[in-house]
Design a protein around this motif. Structure first.
Motif, PDB file in Angstrom:
ATOM      1  N   THR A   1      13.031  12.829  -0.329  1.00 36.73           N
ATOM      2  CA  THR A   1      11.570  12.817  -0.185  1.00 36.73           C
ATOM      3  C   THR A   1      11.018  11.402  -0.339  1.00 36.73           C
ATOM      4  N   SER A   2      11.606  10.634  -1.229  1.00 43.57           N
ATOM      5  CA  SER A   2      11.176   9.241  -1.407  1.00 43.57           C
ATOM      6  C   SER A   2      11.393   8.431  -0.139  1.00 43.57           C
ATOM      7  N   LEU A   3      12.513   8.675   0.543  1.00 41.95           N
ATOM      8  CA  LEU A   3      12.778   7.961   1.790  1.00 41.95           C
ATOM      9  C   LEU A   3      11.718   8.295   2.843  1.00 41.95           C
ATOM     10  N   GLY A   4      11.370   9.568   2.939  1.00 46.15           N
ATOM     11  CA  GLY A   4      10.333   9.956   3.888  1.00 46.15           C
ATOM     12  C   GLY A   4       8.981   9.385   3.532  1.00 46.15           C
ATOM     13  N   ALA A   5       8.626   9.438   2.248  1.00 48.53           N
ATOM     14  CA  ALA A   5       7.341   8.894   1.807  1.00 48.53           C
ATOM     15  C   ALA A   5       7.293   7.391   2.000  1.00 48.53           C
ATOM     16  N   ALA A   6       8.409   6.716   1.761  1.00 48.24           N
ATOM     17  CA  ALA A   6       8.457   5.260   1.935  1.00 48.24           C
ATOM     18  C   ALA A   6       8.283   4.875   3.397  1.00 48.24           C
ATOM     19  N   TRP A   7       8.925   5.639   4.286  1.00 38.91           N
ATOM     20  CA  TRP A   7       8.764   5.368   5.721  1.00 38.91           C
ATOM     21  C   TRP A   7       7.305   5.524   6.135  1.00 38.91           C
ATOM     22  N   ALA A   8       6.661   6.601   5.663  1.00 36.39           N
ATOM     23  CA  ALA A   8       5.253   6.821   5.995  1.00 36.39           C
ATOM     24  C   ALA A   8       4.378   5.700   5.429  1.00 36.39           C
ATOM     25  N   ALA A   9       4.630   5.305   4.178  1.00 38.95           N
ATOM     26  CA  ALA A   9       3.844   4.227   3.568  1.00 38.95           C
ATOM     27  C   ALA A   9       4.046   2.911   4.304  1.00 38.95           C
ATOM     28  N   HIS A  10       5.270   2.670   4.753  1.00 40.06           N
ATOM     29  CA  HIS A  10       5.559   1.435   5.495  1.00 40.06           C
ATOM     30  C   HIS A  10       4.807   1.411   6.826  1.00 40.06           C
ATOM     31  N   VAL A  11       4.849   2.530   7.539  1.00 41.96           N
ATOM     32  CA  VAL A  11       4.221   2.591   8.868  1.00 41.96           C
ATOM     33  C   VAL A  11       2.701   2.601   8.772  1.00 41.96           C
ATOM     34  N   LEU A  12       2.161   3.345   7.819  1.00 39.99           N
ATOM     35  CA  LEU A  12       0.714   3.542   7.750  1.00 39.99           C
ATOM     36  C   LEU A  12      -0.024   2.478   6.952  1.00 39.99           C
ATOM     37  N   VAL A  13       0.669   1.852   5.976  1.00 35.23           N
ATOM     38  CA  VAL A  13      -0.021   0.908   5.093  1.00 35.23           C
ATOM     39  C   VAL A  13       0.624  -0.477   5.108  1.00 35.23           C
ATOM     40  N   GLU A  14       1.924  -0.520   4.800  1.00 28.09           N
ATOM     41  CA  GLU A  14       2.560  -1.820   4.616  1.00 28.09           C
ATOM     42  C   GLU A  14       2.579  -2.645   5.892  1.00 28.09           C
ATOM     43  N   ARG A  15       3.067  -2.087   6.983  1.00 29.12           N
ATOM     44  CA  ARG A  15       3.180  -2.857   8.220  1.00 29.12           C
ATOM     45  C   ARG A  15       1.823  -3.285   8.771  1.00 29.12           C
ATOM     46  N   PRO A  16       0.799  -2.391   8.827  1.00 32.57           N
ATOM     47  CA  PRO A  16      -0.522  -2.854   9.275  1.00 32.57           C
ATOM     48  C   PRO A  16      -1.095  -3.953   8.390  1.00 32.57           C
ATOM     49  N   SER A  17      -0.846  -3.867   7.085  1.00 33.06           N
ATOM     50  CA  SER A  17      -1.341  -4.899   6.168  1.00 33.06           C
ATOM     51  C   SER A  17      -0.651  -6.238   6.435  1.00 33.06           C
ATOM     52  N   ILE A  18       0.644  -6.206   6.662  1.00 28.67           N
ATOM     53  CA  ILE A  18       1.381  -7.431   6.986  1.00 28.67           C
ATOM     54  C   ILE A  18       0.853  -8.040   8.286  1.00 28.67           C
ATOM     55  N   ASP A  19       0.658  -7.205   9.292  1.00 30.52           N
ATOM     56  CA  ASP A  19       0.147  -7.687  10.580  1.00 30.52           C
ATOM     57  C   ASP A  19      -1.245  -8.283  10.431  1.00 30.52           C
ATOM     58  N   PHE A  20      -2.073  -7.683   9.586  1.00 27.54           N
ATOM     59  CA  PHE A  20      -3.424  -8.203   9.366  1.00 27.54           C
ATOM     60  C   PHE A  20      -3.357  -9.599   8.743  1.00 27.54           C
ATOM     61  N   GLY A  21      -2.484  -9.769   7.756  1.00 27.93           N
ATOM     62  CA  GLY A  21      -2.329 -11.093   7.142  1.00 27.93           C
ATOM     63  C   GLY A  21      -1.866 -12.131   8.145  1.00 27.93           C
ATOM     64  N   ARG A  22      -0.971 -11.753   9.041  1.00 27.81           N
ATOM     65  CA  ARG A  22      -0.504 -12.677  10.067  1.00 27.81           C
ATOM     66  C   ARG A  22      -1.632 -13.069  11.019  1.00 27.81           C
ATOM     67  N   ARG A  23      -2.456 -12.076  11.399  1.00 29.18           N
ATOM     68  CA  ARG A  23      -3.566 -12.380  12.304  1.00 29.18           C
ATOM     69  C   ARG A  23      -4.555 -13.350  11.666  1.00 29.18           C
ATOM     70  N   ILE A  24      -4.804 -13.177  10.374  1.00 33.06           N
ATOM     71  CA  ILE A  24      -5.710 -14.096   9.667  1.00 33.06           C
ATOM     72  C   ILE A  24      -5.185 -15.523   9.736  1.00 33.06           C
ATOM     73  N   THR A  25      -3.900 -15.694   9.433  1.00 32.46           N
ATOM     74  CA  THR A  25      -3.346 -17.046   9.410  1.00 32.46           C
ATOM     75  C   THR A  25      -3.254 -17.638  10.820  1.00 32.46           C
ATOM     76  N   MET A  26      -3.043 -16.800  11.807  1.00 33.61           N
ATOM     77  CA  MET A  26      -2.997 -17.302  13.188  1.00 33.61           C
ATOM     78  C   MET A  26      -4.378 -17.782  13.626  1.00 33.61           C
ATOM     79  N   ARG A  27      -5.438 -17.075  13.219  1.00 29.58           N
ATOM     80  CA  ARG A  27      -6.784 -17.534  13.533  1.00 29.58           C
ATOM     81  C   ARG A  27      -7.079 -18.868  12.827  1.00 29.58           C
ATOM     82  N   ARG A  28      -6.651 -18.970  11.575  1.00 32.57           N
ATOM     83  CA  ARG A  28      -6.864 -20.211  10.837  1.00 32.57           C
ATOM     84  C   ARG A  28      -6.159 -21.385  11.524  1.00 32.57           C
ATOM     85  N   SER A  29      -4.947 -21.148  12.005  1.00 31.32           N
ATOM     86  CA  SER A  29      -4.207 -22.233  12.645  1.00 31.32           C
ATOM     87  C   SER A  29      -4.822 -22.656  13.967  1.00 31.32           C
ATOM     88  N   ARG A  30      -5.416 -21.671  14.682  1.00 36.38           N
ATOM     89  CA  ARG A  30      -6.072 -22.014  15.947  1.00 36.38           C
ATOM     90  C   ARG A  30      -7.359 -22.794  15.715  1.00 36.38           C
TER      91      ARG A  30
END
Length: 350
Positions: A321-350
């Motif tokens: 169950t932890s593996l399933g919950a971790a996958w969901a948390a990664h897809v729904l929260v962790e990965r979008p949050s990481i992508d958002f941080g990258r977009r912020i820094t890319m805008r700053r660099s531009r």
């Protein structure tokens, strides 16, 4: 600067890389996170195992040691190619949003199941929001999060070294943390105090991982000092830390403490020695969800416990169950949050 970047690229090129990720690093993360996710339900379901693992070898501690080695290496690699501001922004969005949600989820589940250990005061909540509770020894709401404060302080130390244009400074400070670990071990042995000393030990361990990167990219000699210290000095100090002449100063024995630390080193270096080989897909998948798995597995565990399953079934259900919950948390929260941080820094660099 160009030469440094070329060395960084060549160092990464020597390892198997998939979709911009270093495979052996993900492999270590995957194995380490699974060890931690196994340790807690095992010791919860089998009290005898909890005592045995403290006496002989602890899967969770092995995983944590491997995690800190990876963290140090990745910080070195990342800070060599990013500005301090970019590093800080991306680390914040990678670590904090999902940590805050996991802490809230744990608090709610713990209150509903009666597993909460005491009340969550405003002071405790405020400290836990910063993630620094593990470094300063304050109460941790989400138990496993005690390691994260240590990691954040290592990030701060490394960013300061970056701003000072001396990345190797963060590595050499590892010896100061080792000296602090030694002082606490000396106090336990001769004055019968009860320090755990994991904060300075993990700061030193992260510095060792950093020194490996600097060896690859710059042939820094710091690795030639820190690695023998980890193999020879840490076990000797660990024995002092946990032994008082009559028994132990904590639930750990010298054997359990030292074996868990050394096996963590062995796992990291085994993956490093095989860094040119492809890592199995399931292990890579575990590596991608490792942070989420680290955060959510105790939430799942205390949610499953009231069901009253037989011990072996409880462990299996908790882990799956932890593996399933971790996958969901990664897809729904962790990965979008990481992508958002990258977009912020890319805008700053531009």
């Amino acid at each position: 600067m160009v030469g440094d970047m070329r060395s960084d690229t060549e160092a990464v090129a020597r390892a198997s890389v998939s979709h911009g990720r270093i495979e052996y690093i993900d492999g270590i993360r995957g194995v380490a996170s699974l060890m931690v996710a196994l340790q807690h339900p095992l010791e919860f379901a089998f009290p005898g195992y909890a005592a045995w693992s403290a006496e002989w070898v602890n899967l969770g501690r092995i995983g944590i040691v491997a995690f800190f080695l990876v963290s140090g290496y990745v910080v070195g690699l990342t800070l060599s190619n990013q500005s301090a501001a970019t590093f800080t922004i991306r680390r914040f969005w990678r670590l904090y949003p999902i940590y805050w949600l996991a802490t809230l989820a744990y608090a709610l589940v713990a209150l509903m199941t009666g597993d909460a250990q005491g009340g969550f005061t405003l002071a405790v909540i405020a400290i836990n929001i910063t993630m620094l509770q593990g470094f300063i020894g304050a109460t941790t709401i989400l138990g496993v999060a005690w390691t994260l404060g240590i990691e954040v302080v290592f990030y701060i130390q490394s960013v300061v070294s970056k701003l000072a244009r001396r990345l190797d400074l963060s590595v050499w400070l590892g010896l100061c943390w080792l000296a602090a670990f030694g002082a606490l071990a000396w106090s336990n042995y001769f004055r019968l105090t009860g320090f755990t000393a994991v904060v300075p030990l993990m700061m030193f361990t992260a510095s060792l991982g950093f020194s490996l990167y600097l060896w690859e990219s710059q042939r820094s000699r710091s690795l030639l000092v820190l690695l023998p210290s980890a193999i020879l000095v840490v076990p000797a100090l660990g024995w002092l830390l946990e032994y008082d002449g009559q028994g132990t100063t904590s639930s750990w024995t010298p054997m359990g403490f030292d074996s868990s630390y050394l096996i963590g080193l062995v796992i990291f270096w085994a993956f490093y020695a095989l860094r040119n080989a492809e890592v199995a897909t399931p292990v890579l998948w575990l590596g991608k969800i490792s942070y989420s798995l680290y955060l959510v597995h105790t939430i799942v565990m205390i949610a499953v416990a009231p069901i009253g399953l037989p011990a072996p079934v409880f462990v299996a259900v908790s882990v799956v169950t932890s593996l399933g919950a971790a996958w969901a948390a990664h897809v729904l929260v962790e990965r979008p949050s990481i992508d958002f941080g990258r977009r912020i820094t890319m805008r700053r660099s531009r």
